[in-house]
Scaffold this active site. Structure first.
Site, PDB file in Angstrom:
ATOM      1  N   ARG A 241      53.433  40.732  40.826  1.00  0.00           N
ATOM      2  CA  ARG A 241      52.228  39.893  40.666  1.00  0.00           C
ATOM      3  C   ARG A 241      51.478  39.705  41.993  1.00  0.00           C
ATOM      4  NH1 ARG A 241      53.866  41.186  36.768  1.00  0.00           N
ATOM      5  NH2 ARG A 241      54.412  40.040  34.884  1.00  0.00           N
TER       6      ARG A 241
ATOM      7  N   SER B 282      51.116  32.764  31.383  1.00  0.00           N
ATOM      8  CA  SER B 282      52.099  32.161  32.298  1.00  0.00           C
ATOM      9  C   SER B 282      51.374  31.538  33.481  1.00  0.00           C
ATOM     10  CB  SER B 282      53.072  33.218  32.812  1.00  0.00           C
ATOM     11  OG  SER B 282      53.775  33.763  31.736  1.00  0.00           O
TER      12      SER B 282
ATOM     13  N   GLU C 161      50.655  31.568  39.407  1.00  0.00           N
ATOM     14  CA  GLU C 161      50.206  32.915  39.040  1.00  0.00           C
ATOM     15  C   GLU C 161      48.692  32.867  38.787  1.00  0.00           C
ATOM     16  OE1 GLU C 161      52.608  35.214  36.258  1.00  0.00           O
ATOM     17  OE2 GLU C 161      50.784  35.995  35.343  1.00  0.00           O
TER      18      GLU C 161
HETATM   19  C1  LIG Z   1      47.497  34.614  26.662  1.00  0.00           C
HETATM   20  C2  LIG Z   1      47.628  35.292  28.006  1.00  0.00           C
HETATM   21  C3  LIG Z   1      48.685  36.157  28.233  1.00  0.00           C
HETATM   22  C4  LIG Z   1      48.830  36.804  29.474  1.00  0.00           C
HETATM   23  N1  LIG Z   1      49.873  37.656  29.659  1.00  0.00           N
HETATM   24  C5  LIG Z   1      50.024  38.305  30.841  1.00  0.00           C
HETATM   25  C6  LIG Z   1      51.109  39.221  31.039  1.00  0.00           C
HETATM   26  O1  LIG Z   1      51.914  39.469  30.152  1.00  0.00           O
HETATM   27  N2  LIG Z   1      51.212  39.828  32.249  1.00  0.00           N
HETATM   28  C7  LIG Z   1      50.314  39.598  33.255  1.00  0.00           C
HETATM   29  O2  LIG Z   1      50.468  40.192  34.330  1.00  0.00           O
HETATM   30  N3  LIG Z   1      49.274  38.744  33.094  1.00  0.00           N
HETATM   31  C8  LIG Z   1      49.108  38.099  31.915  1.00  0.00           C
HETATM   32  N4  LIG Z   1      48.063  37.220  31.742  1.00  0.00           N
HETATM   33  C9  LIG Z   1      47.123  36.984  32.854  1.00  0.00           C
HETATM   34  C10 LIG Z   1      45.801  37.792  32.750  1.00  0.00           C
HETATM   35  O3  LIG Z   1      45.685  38.404  31.506  1.00  0.00           O
HETATM   36  C11 LIG Z   1      45.716  38.856  33.843  1.00  0.00           C
HETATM   37  O4  LIG Z   1      45.836  38.264  35.118  1.00  0.00           O
HETATM   38  C12 LIG Z   1      44.400  39.641  33.784  1.00  0.00           C
HETATM   39  O5  LIG Z   1      44.464  40.732  34.664  1.00  0.00           O
HETATM   40  C13 LIG Z   1      43.188  38.778  34.096  1.00  0.00           C
HETATM   41  O6  LIG Z   1      42.030  39.561  33.897  1.00  0.00           O
HETATM   42  P1  LIG Z   1      40.590  38.908  33.916  1.00  0.00           P
HETATM   43  O7  LIG Z   1      39.594  39.995  33.770  1.00  0.00           O
HETATM   44  O8  LIG Z   1      40.514  37.831  32.908  1.00  0.00           O
HETATM   45  O9  LIG Z   1      40.541  38.309  35.382  1.00  0.00           O
HETATM   46  P2  LIG Z   1      39.923  36.918  35.827  1.00  0.00           P
HETATM   47  O10 LIG Z   1      40.772  35.824  35.308  1.00  0.00           O
HETATM   48  O11 LIG Z   1      38.482  36.868  35.508  1.00  0.00           O
HETATM   49  O12 LIG Z   1      40.113  37.014  37.402  1.00  0.00           O
HETATM   50  C14 LIG Z   1      41.386  36.964  37.995  1.00  0.00           C
HETATM   51  C15 LIG Z   1      41.221  37.152  39.512  1.00  0.00           C
HETATM   52  O13 LIG Z   1      40.710  38.446  39.760  1.00  0.00           O
HETATM   53  C16 LIG Z   1      39.443  38.388  40.420  1.00  0.00           C
HETATM   54  N5  LIG Z   1      38.636  39.463  39.831  1.00  0.00           N
HETATM   55  C17 LIG Z   1      38.488  39.764  38.521  1.00  0.00           C
HETATM   56  N6  LIG Z   1      37.769  40.897  38.379  1.00  0.00           N
HETATM   57  C18 LIG Z   1      37.449  41.306  39.627  1.00  0.00           C
HETATM   58  C19 LIG Z   1      36.722  42.421  40.158  1.00  0.00           C
HETATM   59  N7  LIG Z   1      36.184  43.367  39.375  1.00  0.00           N
HETATM   60  N8  LIG Z   1      36.592  42.518  41.502  1.00  0.00           N
HETATM   61  C20 LIG Z   1      37.142  41.591  42.313  1.00  0.00           C
HETATM   62  N9  LIG Z   1      37.841  40.530  41.882  1.00  0.00           N
HETATM   63  C21 LIG Z   1      37.991  40.393  40.555  1.00  0.00           C
HETATM   64  C22 LIG Z   1      38.915  36.997  40.177  1.00  0.00           C
HETATM   65  O14 LIG Z   1      38.063  36.583  41.237  1.00  0.00           O
HETATM   66  C23 LIG Z   1      40.210  36.195  40.143  1.00  0.00           C
HETATM   67  O15 LIG Z   1      40.622  35.901  41.457  1.00  0.00           O
HETATM   68  C24 LIG Z   1      47.891  36.567  30.508  1.00  0.00           C
HETATM   69  C25 LIG Z   1      46.807  35.694  30.269  1.00  0.00           C
HETATM   70  C26 LIG Z   1      46.670  35.071  29.027  1.00  0.00           C
HETATM   71  C27 LIG Z   1      45.485  34.175  28.781  1.00  0.00           C
END
Ligand SMILES: Cc1cc2nc3c(=O)[nH]c(=O)nc-3n(C[C@H](O)[C@H](O)[C@H](O)COP(=O)(O)OP(=O)(O)OC[C@H]3O[C@@H](n4cnc5c(N)ncnc54)[C@H](O)[C@@H]3O)c2cc1C
Length: 345
Positions: A153, A231, A341
């Site tokens: 992570r 998480s 996380e």
């Molecule tokens: C129900 C649920 C289940 C999940 N299960 C898992 C799991 O099993 N395993 C796991 O690892 N994670 C899990 N996650 C966490 C999440 O899905 C991941 O972290 C995912 O990668 C977030 O993507 P996002 O586009 O929503 O990022 P965001 O939440 O929009 O951003 C996350 C971070 O990345 C940065 N960011 C996003 N896109 C960019 C970009 N293009 N350039 C620069 N910075 C950027 C943002 O500034 C922020 O700091 C879960 C979340 C939920 C809600």
């Protein structure tokens, strides 16, 4: 001011001065050089207050096969592509490497940042390189897999490159072996049980992702219906000495190896004497009665204490206060520091 609550899966209210949608590379020119927060689908972000700057919603599209050989395929994917849709596309083509990561919410561009993982796979195992744009330098860069410094992570994007980069696309190298090997998910009993219910060996790539989807649908809250960021804390790494101590309190605590981790500090005395193990934070929280607990408009999921959920009316400050109470409880009873996380803004 723009309301950010529809832009995160926790759906708490917060405002930003300006929101700019990045649909093409040319749109990046519209961004100021500082005080910008990049947002994918907001599945890993908690806004505890208003953001005094610009939020850039990254929608950059595109899935392009760059190279294909008899045993592998190299694909460049736009940062704004939906992660799960990309996993489904690869599974349909029987390209393996990310099938266990089905149904993880979010965009492709966010996947390398915290090195998303589930059921024994993590995205660093298939990332070839990451393309990003540095706003202050106004230049594009390509980072190789090893330069991303992937860990559990974690990656360079959370440290050295924090807030300096906009990931524009990610290039993956996937395997074309048509059947999934058993070894990488054999540790995950629930996955083995589920796949045996729905398919016959040798299992196809699609069978694995279908099994993962079935399990996740039963075990995780539906973020379309209830606010959550999955998480909330990372699973902590502790020394083996500390593990022995913990086993006196929780005799059947599970523990796992911590492949590729660094010690928290080079001065840590544990470095000389013992190795670390990874333990499930959810189990520690279960012991203290956090599963299904609710305080005001915030609680934990009734099947998973590590997953914070919100109810209508929840604020970001309320979620943070609840999470801090969880951390304090773990610290008090087990002397373990839980690390977030979720990105706290
Ligand atoms: C129900 C649920 C289940 C999940 N299960 C898992 C799991 O099993 N395993 C796991 O690892 N994670 C899990 N996650 C966490 C999440 O899905 C991941 O972290 C995912 O990668 C977030 O993507 P996002 O586009 O929503 O990022 P965001 O939440 O929009 O951003 C996350 C971070 O990345 C940065 N960011 C996003 N896109 C960019 C970009 N293009 N350039 C620069 N910075 C950027 C943002 O500034 C922020 O700091 C879960 C979340 C939920 C809600």
């Amino acid at each position: 001011m723009v309301d950010l609550s529809p832009y995160t899966t926790l759906r708490v209210p917060a405002k930003t001065e300006k929101l700019i949608e990045i649909n093409t590379l040319a749109d990046i020119k519209k961004l100021p050089s500082e005080n910008v927060f990049f947002l994918g689908e907001g599945a890993n972000v908690l806004f505890t207050k208003d953001f005094p700057g610009t939020v850039a919603k990254i929608n950059l599209p595109g899935i392009n096969v760059l190279k294909e050989s008899a045993d592998s395929v190299v694909i460049e994917v736009g940062a704004g592509e939906n992660w799960h849709k990309f996993v489904m596309y690869t599974a349909e083509n029987s390209w393996s490497g990310i099938e266990n990561l089905a149904l993880i919410p979010g965009c492709v561009g966010a996947a390398p940042i915290q090195n998303i993982g589930a059921y024994g796979q993590s995205v660093d195992q298939t990332i070839d390189s990451v393309n990003y744009f540095n706003l202050s330098a106004q230049k594009s860069y390509i980072l190789s897999n090893s330069d991303c410094q992937f860990k559990y992570r974690n990656s360079t994007f959370k440290h050295e490159l924090k807030n300096q980069f906009l990931i524009t696309s990610v290039t993956f190298r996937l395997s074309k072996s048509s059947h999934s090997k058993l070894d990488y998910y054999s540790r995950y009993e629930s996955l083995q049980t589920e796949i045996a219910k729905i398919a016959e060996p040798p299992y196809a790539v699609q069978d694995v992702s279908r099994a993962v989807i079935n399990i996740r649908t039963q075990k995780m809250p539906d973020w379309h219906k209830q606010g959550t960021a999955g998480s909330f804390f990372k699973n902590p790494f502790i020394t083996k000495t500390k593990l022995a101590d913990l086993q006196n309190k929780i005799p059947d605590i599970q523990y796992y190896p911590t492949t590729g981790m660094d010690y928290p500090k080079l001065t840590d005395p544990a470095l000389a004497t013992s190795d670390y193990v990874k333990i499930p934070a959810g189990r520690l929280l279960d012991e203290l009665g956090w599963k299904g607990k609710r305080v005001g408009n915030v609680g934990t999921f009734d099947q998973h204490a590590l997953v914070i959920v919100t109810y209508p009316g929840a604020t970001g400050a309320e979620v943070y206060e609840f999470a801090e109470a969880m951390r304090a409880d773990i610290k008090k009873h087990f002397s373990i520091d839980l690390e977030y996380e979720v990105v706290i803004v």
